[in-house]
Scaffold this active site. Structure first.
Site, PDB file in Angstrom:
ATOM      1  N   ARG A 205      -4.100  -6.786  -5.255  1.00 22.13           N
ATOM      2  CA  ARG A 205      -3.873  -5.383  -5.545  1.00 22.13           C
ATOM      3  C   ARG A 205      -4.227  -4.555  -4.309  1.00 22.13           C
ATOM      4  NH1 ARG A 205      -8.740  -6.533  -8.915  1.00 22.13           N
ATOM      5  NH2 ARG A 205     -10.406  -5.219  -8.141  1.00 22.13           N
ATOM      6  N   ASN A 206      -4.359  -5.267  -3.178  1.00 19.33           N
ATOM      7  CA  ASN A 206      -4.690  -4.618  -1.909  1.00 19.33           C
ATOM      8  C   ASN A 206      -3.719  -5.084  -0.840  1.00 19.33           C
ATOM      9  OD1 ASN A 206      -7.159  -3.194  -2.626  1.00 19.33           O
ATOM     10  ND2 ASN A 206      -7.979  -5.230  -2.988  1.00 19.33           N
TER      11      ASN A 206
END
Ligand SMILES: [Zn+2]
Length: 395
Positions: A205-206
């Site tokens: 999610r990064n």
């Protein structure tokens, strides 16, 4: 015969998006007209994200939102009533006054409460009350109201509705994320085209910095290919938007990965931050996408310090063999070490922690805000460039 891992449960993929073939659109719009006449049940953002996972077949073999026995079994034993492994309940709740007006066997429409859009219809076969604290204790290992997953469960409506769903739209996702929005049937055909059978999924999610690049490459060393799979559902405040993240990952892949070893995709889940239990769910649906391995790093799907850093590794050893066909690739925290002069983990680097390059997300944002140089030992220049443009645009 396909060399790919079978979907979870051993049967075929079961996407719940209504219709297939050339008349699908028509079928959905007809169903939508009927749904507009039915009683509406609002969906929270988490419930909408689960519905979209059902729509694409990522939650195969679930037919819809769980009934009481499946809820209870997945909380306490990580099993559905029929014995199928399932580590986190997938449920739909509503307020008492809405539930009162719905009778068993009735078809209702499910409406995204944020957009007002009718997303699906559900044949309500069961209404029941759950012990929300029990769910939190089992799934999150805490009832602390500050835990973001606990907050959501405790805020749910009092009554759960269960039944099979037929999804009428995938909402904004296919439009907003075009090439990223790959369904299990799509990733499976991409893997088959490339003749991959051992495929690792890398959850993110990064944006990916060099420590993530190292993790990803360990996976590629032992598999045929890698699925970089990003979360497109709701994010936490301060997270990088999906399009920027995708561009940063593209820049990394284009410049630093051998061609045809990586596929980038996204999926619509909203994180629960359930740590180890969520790692199991992440593995389960990656199997549906056709993956045989899931990279499980330190504190996978965790938040704060609710879980031990390697709890998400250990939980895979505690489940019955055969629960899943996908395996975890357990890898400890990765970093750049000044003395090793390369990426390493605590299993491979013997040097003192002070030699290890660690920049927190908060510190990195601060560095971008202050226009400080970001060390290329932390992140590739092409990635930094994409992120810097984002921060300059938003600041
Ligand atoms: Zn070292």
């Amino acid at each position: 015969m396909s060399k790919l891992v079978p979907p979870h449960g051993g049967g075929e993929l079961e996407p719940k998006l209504l219709g297939s073939g050339p008349n699908a659109e028509e079928e959905r719009s007809e169903a939508l007209k009927r749904a507009a006449e039915q009683k509406a049940v609002p969906l929270s953002s988490r419930e909408t994200s689960d519905l979209l996972m059902l729509a694409m077949g990522a939650y195969t073999p679930l037919e819809g939102f769980m009934g009481q026995d499946d809820w209870h079994g997945s909380c306490l034993e990580m099993k559905l009533n029929d014995g199928t492994f399932w580590p986190i309940p997938i449920t739909l709740s509503c307020d008492e006054d809405i539930a009162k007006g719905i009778s068993s066997g009735e078809e209702v429409s499910l409406v995204d409460e944020e957009t007002g859009q009718i997303m699906a219809v559900m044949n309500v076969v069961e209404k029941y009350i759950i012990d929300r604290k029990l769910e939190c204790t089992e799934v999150f290992q805490t009832t602390d109201p500050a835990h973001p997953g606990v907050t959501k469960v405790m805020a749910q409506g009092k009554i759960n509705l269960a039944g099979p769903v037929r999804v009428l739209t995938e909402g904004r996702f296919p439009r907003d994320f075009k090439s990223l929005y790959l369904r299990p049937i799509d990733t499976r055909s991409l893997f088959a085209e490339r003749n991959w059978s051992r495929v690792a999924a890398f959850q993110t999610r990064n944006p990916m910095h060099r420590s993530h690049e190292y993790l990803a490459k360990i996976a590629i060393e032992i598999c045929d290919g890698l699925l970089i799979h990003q979360v497109l559902g709701k994010l936490k405040k301060g997270d990088i938007p999906a399009d920027v993240r995708a561009n940063a990952i593209d820049a990394l892949v284009k410049n630093y990965f051998a061609s045809d070893t990586v596929i980038q995709a996204g999926y619509p889940i909203e994180m629960r931050y359930a740590g180890p239990r969520e790692a199991l769910l992440h593995a389960l649906f990656r199997q549906n996408f056709g993956c045989t391995h899931l990279v499980v790093g330190r504190d996978h799907a965790g938040v704060g310090d609710y879980y031990g850093p390697l709890d998400a590794h250990h939980i895979f050893d505690s489940i019955d063999s055969g629960s899943l066909k996908i395996e975890p690739l357990k890898i400890d925290i990765t970093f750049y070490c000044n003395i090793c002069q390369g990426a390493a983990t605590s299993r491979t680097c013997p040097h003192d922690e002070t030699e290890r390059l660690a920049i927190s997300g908060t510190r990195l944002r601060e560095m971008f805000a202050n226009k400080e140089p970001i060390p290329t030992t932390f992140s590739r220049p092409e990635v930094i460039e994409v992120l810097r443009a984002h921060y300059e645009y938003t600041s």
